[in-house]
Design a protein around this motif. Structure first.
Motif, PDB file in Angstrom:
ATOM      1  N   PHE A   7       0.819  -1.220   0.000  1.00 40.74           N
ATOM      2  CA  PHE A   7       0.000   0.000   0.000  1.00 40.74           C
ATOM      3  C   PHE A   7       0.847   1.262   0.000  1.00 40.74           C
ATOM      4  N   HIS A   8       2.169   1.109  -0.241  1.00 41.00           N
ATOM      5  CA  HIS A   8       3.079   2.262  -0.319  1.00 41.00           C
ATOM      6  C   HIS A   8       2.997   3.098   0.960  1.00 41.00           C
ATOM      7  N   ILE A   9       3.115   2.432   2.109  1.00 41.20           N
ATOM      8  CA  ILE A   9       3.064   3.103   3.404  1.00 41.20           C
ATOM      9  C   ILE A   9       4.487   3.416   3.824  1.00 41.20           C
ATOM     10  N   ALA A  10       4.833   4.692   3.892  1.00 45.66           N
ATOM     11  CA  ALA A  10       6.192   5.096   4.230  1.00 45.66           C
ATOM     12  C   ALA A  10       6.443   4.986   5.728  1.00 45.66           C
ATOM     13  N   ASN A  11       5.441   5.359   6.542  1.00 45.94           N
ATOM     14  CA  ASN A  11       5.606   5.347   8.003  1.00 45.94           C
ATOM     15  C   ASN A  11       4.590   4.375   8.589  1.00 45.94           C
ATOM     16  N   LYS A  12       5.024   3.151   8.804  1.00 49.09           N
ATOM     17  CA  LYS A  12       4.139   2.110   9.324  1.00 49.09           C
ATOM     18  C   LYS A  12       3.717   2.413  10.755  1.00 49.09           C
ATOM     19  N   GLN A  13       4.600   2.984  11.556  1.00 47.77           N
ATOM     20  CA  GLN A  13       4.289   3.267  12.949  1.00 47.77           C
ATOM     21  C   GLN A  13       3.213   4.340  13.074  1.00 47.77           C
ATOM     22  N   ALA A  14       3.231   5.312  12.169  1.00 46.90           N
ATOM     23  CA  ALA A  14       2.207   6.369  12.211  1.00 46.90           C
ATOM     24  C   ALA A  14       0.821   5.798  11.968  1.00 46.90           C
ATOM     25  N   LEU A  15       0.707   4.833  11.083  1.00 50.42           N
ATOM     26  CA  LEU A  15      -0.583   4.196  10.821  1.00 50.42           C
ATOM     27  C   LEU A  15      -1.058   3.428  12.047  1.00 50.42           C
ATOM     28  N   ILE A  16      -0.140   2.764  12.746  1.00 51.78           N
ATOM     29  CA  ILE A  16      -0.523   2.016  13.950  1.00 51.78           C
ATOM     30  C   ILE A  16      -0.985   2.969  15.047  1.00 51.78           C
ATOM     31  N   GLU A  17      -0.269   4.092  15.210  1.00 53.34           N
ATOM     32  CA  GLU A  17      -0.631   5.060  16.255  1.00 53.34           C
ATOM     33  C   GLU A  17      -1.931   5.785  15.953  1.00 53.34           C
ATOM     34  N   ALA A  18      -2.406   5.689  14.716  1.00 49.54           N
ATOM     35  CA  ALA A  18      -3.666   6.357  14.373  1.00 49.54           C
ATOM     36  C   ALA A  18      -4.886   5.605  14.895  1.00 49.54           C
ATOM     37  N   ASN A  19      -4.674   4.397  15.465  1.00 46.61           N
ATOM     38  CA  ASN A  19      -5.767   3.598  16.029  1.00 46.61           C
ATOM     39  C   ASN A  19      -6.898   3.385  15.022  1.00 46.61           C
ATOM     40  N   GLN A  20      -6.526   2.954  13.848  1.00 49.96           N
ATOM     41  CA  GLN A  20      -7.517   2.716  12.800  1.00 49.96           C
ATOM     42  C   GLN A  20      -8.375   1.510  13.164  1.00 49.96           C
ATOM     43  N   HIS A  21      -9.699   1.657  13.035  1.00 50.89           N
ATOM     44  CA  HIS A  21     -10.632   0.575  13.341  1.00 50.89           C
ATOM     45  C   HIS A  21     -10.854  -0.275  12.085  1.00 50.89           C
ATOM     46  N   ILE A  22     -11.152  -1.537  12.322  1.00 48.08           N
ATOM     47  CA  ILE A  22     -11.334  -2.453  11.201  1.00 48.08           C
ATOM     48  C   ILE A  22     -12.528  -2.073  10.337  1.00 48.08           C
ATOM     49  N   SER A  23     -13.486  -1.398  10.918  1.00 38.62           N
ATOM     50  CA  SER A  23     -14.678  -1.014  10.145  1.00 38.62           C
ATOM     51  C   SER A  23     -14.391   0.078   9.132  1.00 38.62           C
ATOM     52  N   GLU A  24     -13.241   0.754   9.231  1.00 42.63           N
ATOM     53  CA  GLU A  24     -12.899   1.807   8.291  1.00 42.63           C
ATOM     54  C   GLU A  24     -12.502   1.254   6.926  1.00 42.63           C
ATOM     55  N   MET A  25     -12.294  -0.054   6.835  1.00 45.64           N
ATOM     56  CA  MET A  25     -12.006  -0.652   5.532  1.00 45.64           C
ATOM     57  C   MET A  25     -13.291  -0.692   4.716  1.00 45.64           C
ATOM     58  N   THR A  26     -13.187  -0.487   3.432  1.00 48.26           N
ATOM     59  CA  THR A  26     -14.361  -0.332   2.576  1.00 48.26           C
ATOM     60  C   THR A  26     -15.252  -1.560   2.556  1.00 48.26           C
TER      61      THR A  26
END
Length: 695
Positions: free
Chosen positions: A219-238
């Motif tokens: 997914f071309h994610i440059a900062n993997k830790q930033a995505l983890i710290e964003a507390n993304q919920h599983i329901s946010e996936m389409t």
């Protein structure tokens, strides 16, 4: 018991006249003894009670130590001896020397423990705690691990340690458990981070907790830790807008994601740099405990966009390939038809693997033959040629292949198949020979025609040679007796005495007989040369016929001064031979021997051994010169005086007959000592009976 004795003494005292002072002393003594007995019993009760308390304490201590896998031992400083606590929790009276006690531990670890004990003994340390390995012979899987705490148990009045206490706890299972947990965690991290598929981990609340490097790359994610710290919920996936975590089950799905549209709607994280549409395949694994409570959600997926696009391209390629395959099939069928009509096969020889590939049909699997198998199908008379050809190709010779070989295969009429091999070396880009390509053609019909033509030519040549040989023999040997007959016949026309006519007639008759014998020999040897004579085997008692043939050969030239000897070791010897042919050989050898002997003896003998009939004819005659001996069996040979031996064809006829019977003949001779001829004839033994003197 003491009380009873005392009472009896008191009862009998009044019967004795004792002074009052003595009586008082006895009374006091009695009271003291009674008091001692009372306190003795009281002490015993207290000792038993104390023993029970100590025993119960030791049992409880042993249970606690066993439950905690702990052992206690002591080290006596003055005696330098060790003692261990037994199963009942009591220090065992058995003492161990340092050498004996070291057998319970690893030698290096025990030395380290002794140094620590000495440090506590010398006051350098109050207590120590160290980990030690047990003896390697304790378990099959390896030594056990112990945690040992050493401290002072008892000191003397001056404060110096007298007894040092060691508390030893078995930590093998704890250590193994920690190792297994560490290994599982390491394997999880290794698999999670090194996996070739995308892996994402959510906790029990559906919050993103970890993502592997492959997902970040997809997914071309440059900062993997930033995505983890964003507390993304599983329901946010389409694909999981209305996901139910309580009833979540293992599932597999494929989704088409339009990341540009998600970015416009604000549903895509800023750290995700991937753009455009993608096809994504996903597997969801809910992780639950034994009670069914959700612990985590594990997801793995992969970007199958390229796969889908590749599949579309493959469909197009398949249509193009089918069209090309149809064209290749037509081309292959034409080649197969040409190979079948010409009785040819495609040949490839690989020098690297030493294998020969034969292709008779391009639609069928090729046949691979090793060098040994390739030589096995070649007729034995041509295997040397085939081996040289393989050796030439193994050494990558630049020469083209052009040879014809006879195989062990047969046509329907039983004739061997002949194959002609034609090939050329094939080179790679660097000019090195990689293999040899060529054709093998069935030339059986052509070879058969050539062989028939060669046979007919050979027959014509043999007929011509036979005619020339016959004419040569006639011209060489017939002139002498014929000229003699003509010479004596002419003497009748000249003036002569009547008494000389008898001599003329005898000479004419003698030379006429010699001429007749010569013609007969020429005709007979000509039949041998033309292969018109073949052995006819039949059961024959050679013991009887041998004597007859020998005497027949000697009777033609009887000399009274020569002794003839026949050695016959058998009463009966039934063998399968051609008696007429072998008899002619024996008669000619016997006649040759006696004709070359003026005095002495001529001997003939035979012996049967291992399927061979060995016959010897020897004489004590003049012998044969060394320069004539090698040519003895040549036609029209002469003796050492340059005189003709017999008719000149006797021994050549003998040699020809022996060879027709499959035998061999040899001769040795020395001037002045005689000649010996050996011959061996193969035959089949039917029955035999030796004479008694030869048994």
């Amino acid at each position: 018991m003491y009380t009873k004795i005392l009472l009896e003494a008191i009862l009998y005292l009044p019967l004795i006249a004792i002074p009052p002072t003595v009586w008082m002393s006895v009374f006091v003594l009695t009271v003291i003894v009674a008091a001692l007995i009372y306190y003795d019993r009281l002490y015993q009760r207290m000792a038993k009670h104390q023993s029970r308390i100590i025993h119960d304490f030791n049992n409880r201590l042993a249970l606690i130590l066993n439950a905690d896998k702990t052992n206690i031992w002591t080290y006596d400083v003055p005696t330098r001896r060790y003692q261990r606590m037994n199963a009942e929790g009591v220090i065992d009276k058995l003492e161990y020397t340092p050498i004996d006690f070291s057998r319970f531990f690893n030698r290096n670890d025990f030395e380290e423990m002794r140094n620590e004990i000495f440090a506590v003994r010398d006051g350098k340390k109050v207590s120590v705690c160290l980990q030690m390995r047990g003896s390697s012979s304790e378990t099959v899987s390896g030594p056990r691990r112990y945690e040992v705490k050493v401290s002072v148990l008892r000191r003397d009045d001056s404060g110096k340690p007298l007894t040092i206490l060691g508390v030893q706890r078995d930590i093998t299972d704890e250590r193994n458990l920690r190792e297994r947990e560490r290994e599982r965690l390491l394997r999880y991290q290794t698999v999670f981070n090194s996996s070739l598929v995308d892996m994402v981990l959510y906790d029990e609340n559906g919050i993103l907790t970890d993502i592997n490097d492959q997902s970040a790359q997809s997914f071309h994610i440059a900062n993997k830790q930033a995505l983890i710290e964003a507390n993304q919920h599983i329901s946010e996936m389409t694909s999981f807008d209305n996901i139910d975590l309580d009833n979540l089950e293992q599932m597999r799905c494929t989704a088409l994601m339009d990341l540009n549209k998600l970015d416009e709607e604000g549903r895509k994280s800023n750290v995700v740099k991937l753009q455009g549409k993608l096809y994504y395949e996903l597997m969801i694994y809910p992780v639950r405990d034994d009670f069914g409570e959700l612990l985590a959600i594990f997801m793995e997926g992969r970007n199958i966009t390229e796969m889908v696009e590749t599949f579309k391209r493959q469909q197009q390629s398949m249509r193009e390939l089918q069209q090309a395959t149809e064209r290749v099939r037509n081309y292959t069928d034409n080649i197969n038809m040409a190979l079948k009509m010409a009785e040819c096969r495609i040949m490839n020889y690989m020098p690297d693997t030493h294998t020969l590939q034969i292709i008779s049909d391009l639609n069928m699997p090729q046949h691979e033959l090793s060098q040994i198998r390739s030589l096995d199908v070649i007729d034995s008379s041509f295997r040397l040629t085939a081996r040289r050809l393989l050796h030439q190709m193994d050494h990558r010779s630049l020469k083209n292949i052009d040879t014809r070989l006879k195989t062990i295969f047969h046509e329907q009429d039983g004739e061997n198949v002949w194959l002609t091999f034609n090939g050329i070396p094939m080179h790679d880009e660097d000019g090195h020979i990689t293999h040899y390509f060529g054709m093998s053609r069935n030339d059986t019909k052509l070879v058969r025609t050539e062989m028939k033509l060669k046979a007919e030519t050979q027959k014509a040549q043999e007929a011509e040679n036979l005619k020339n040989a016959f004419l040569q023999n006639m011209s060489y040997e017939i002139r002498i007796p014929l000229n003699t007959v003509l010479g004596f016949a002419e003497l009748f026309e000249k003036d002569h005495d009547i008494e000389d006519e008898r001599i003329f007639v005898e000479e004419i008759k003698k030379n006429s007989n010699a001429l007749l014998a010569l013609v007969n020999d020429i005709l007979y040897i000509s039949r041998i040369d033309a292969h018109m004579i073949e052995p006819k085997l039949q059961p024959t008692d050679f013991a009887n016929s041998f004597d007859t043939h020998c005497h027949m050969g000697w009777s033609a030239n009887s000399k009274t001064e020569i002794k003839t000897i026949v050695e016959n070791p058998y009463e009966h010897l039934i063998v399968s031979i051609d008696d007429d042919m072998l008899g002619k050989v024996i008669e000619n050898l016997a006649g040759f021997a006696i004709s070359n002997t003026q005095e002495g003896m001529v001997r003939a003998k035979y012996e049967y051994r291992m399927g061979m009939l060995n016959i010897t004819v020897e004489d004590s005659g003049e012998g044969i010169a060394a320069d004539v001996l090698p040519h003895l069996f040549d036609r029209f040979s002469h003796n050492q005086d340059k005189l003709q031996c017999g008719t000149g064809l006797v021994l050549p006829i003998v040699k020809g007959l022996v060879e027709l019977m499959g035998g061999t003949i040899e001769c040795s001779s020395e001037l002045g000592k005689g000649t010996t001829v050996w011959l061996s004839i193969p035959c089949e033994l039917i029955s035999s009976e030796k004479k008694k003197e030869f048994i």
